[in-house]
Design an enzyme around this catalytic site. Sequence first.
Site, short mmCIF file in Angstrom:
data_model
loop_
_atom_site.label_atom_id
_atom_site.label_comp_id
_atom_site.label_asym_id
_atom_site.label_seq_id
_atom_site.Cartn_x
_atom_site.Cartn_y
_atom_site.Cartn_z
N SER A 58 0.89 -1.10 0.04
CA SER A 58 -0.05 -0.11 -0.21
C SER A 58 0.95 1.20 0.03
O SER A 58 2.17 1.36 0.45
CB SER A 58 -0.93 -0.02 1.11
OG SER A 58 -0.40 0.73 2.17
N LYS A 59 0.31 2.25 -0.83
CA LYS A 59 1.09 3.55 -0.74
C LYS A 59 1.56 4.19 0.40
O LYS A 59 2.18 4.84 0.71
CB LYS A 59 0.18 4.40 -1.40
CG LYS A 59 0.31 4.61 -3.02
CD LYS A 59 -0.59 5.72 -3.66
CE LYS A 59 -1.27 5.23 -4.93
NZ LYS A 59 -2.03 6.59 -5.40
N ARG A 60 0.55 3.70 1.49
CA ARG A 60 0.84 4.55 3.02
C ARG A 60 1.68 3.91 3.49
O ARG A 60 2.66 4.23 4.49
CB ARG A 60 -0.51 4.72 3.48
CG ARG A 60 -1.25 5.98 3.36
CD ARG A 60 -2.76 5.67 3.99
NE ARG A 60 -3.37 4.63 3.23
CZ ARG A 60 -3.85 3.37 3.67
NH1 ARG A 60 -3.48 3.09 5.05
NH2 ARG A 60 -4.58 2.48 3.20
#
Length: 498
Positions: free
Chosen positions: A252-254
């Site tokens: 995930s990007k986060r």
Amino acid sequence: MTDRNASSAVPNGQREGGPRFRFAPSPTGFFHVGGARTALMNWALARRLGGTFVLRIEDTDEARNKPEWTQGIIDALAWIGIAADDEHFEGPHFQSAHAEAHVAAAHRLYEQGDAYYCDLSGQDVQDRAAELGITGYDGYSRDRGLGPAPGRVLRFRVPEGTTVVDDLVRGAVSFENSTIEDFVLLRGNGAPVFLLANVVDDIEMAITHVVRAEEHLPNTPKQQMLWRALGHEPPAWAHVPVLVNEQRKKLSKRRDKVALEQYRDEGYLAEAMVNYLMTLGWTPPGAEEAGSEIAGWPEIEAAFALEDVNLSPAFFDVKKLTAFNKQYIKNMPPDEFVAAASVELPADWDRARFAEIAPHIQERLETLKDVPATVDFLFWPAGADAEPVDYDEASWDKATKPEWSGAFLADVIGAYEALGEHPWDAATLKATMEDLMGRYEIKLGKAQALPRVAVTGRAVGPPLFESFEVLGRDETLRRLHVAADRLGSSAQPTGAGG
Ligand code: GLU
């Protein structure tokens, strides 16, 4: 597989024949490593099969798209070798340019009776589902004969039966149509949904193979119904497993470092990244026997097959990527390494001096960004007026801890000065230090510790004697003296030098 190229619209001037693959990113952020892998798989197949790789930018989500991301995608693709000027490349096409075709297709489906309007709002649908004790939409307006009007959504009339998606990675995947609600094609404001736009563009662009991430598999039965309802045989599908992190969670990007650009900017080599990405869920030929998955693009392109892609989620392991990168740096031809590494150096560092040390560091680097910090000591100002060496204090403390360290340093200085006119080369410098070691009953690792901190400021670095050689006699001796002075007069030579 059906070859639809003869009958469908191949854009003017584009190659006819051959399978047509596509990569269809949404320009909503940095370029995800998972996207890069999908693109590379499509690229490998398009090139090997003499087909086309179509780049389509799916830019219809106006709230989330930014034009600069589009350029980012094109640059990132070019970096991994998917070049816009290659004969197999077509595009970029922009989904937003085909909005009329998306709406027209929806209207056609309505006129054919494959779609109908519904006046229930999202909230109405939920309320109704709660009342009926069901999930989703129950087909309330199927037979109400509503025409278009503002606020009404257009829904696809899902036929009875079973939809079988023939997937080149997963085999036949069956979906009971009864589990698929009559899904929306046009929103209440008339805007087409992603599912529809994606299919209409694939049809328009005569796509024969849809190779994409597993997360789109649930869309596929719906999209296959749309292909058929629009009068076309569906393409060959292939859904490749997702990439996961160490905790086996979807990248995930986060949470995770997923931007291809970031790896590029951190000094990873495109070739290493490409090779590594292609080993996620697939093994290059001969890798098991060779005990190595290192494979160049030509080899990968010649062998990659969707049928061989592993079904389980693939762990995107930055440590393994880094090991690949290290291997690729090590394998670079020396000239190429010097050229690539020089890009990372400040402008005023002497390139010729760097070229001398380069062969001694090439095997040790994880990324090219490590180069400046590895060799900086060679470019510090030299001579009597130079700033004092910027010692890493922990390294200094450790290296000066043995009570013999000062005496040993003084002996090394004495022995090196006694070399006189003898060539200042690594072999001599090493042999000279080794001669002294016996007396102190120490091994080379211990012996080098203080001279290394003295000259490079740190406890780790390139091979020491080569460093001395490249730095040169005067500056090496000067720094050894500075360190000896710093250590203080307590350290007296044993007088054994020479
Ligand atoms: N625009 C979609 C995405 O980025 C692509 C879907 C597809 O490949 O069909 O996820």
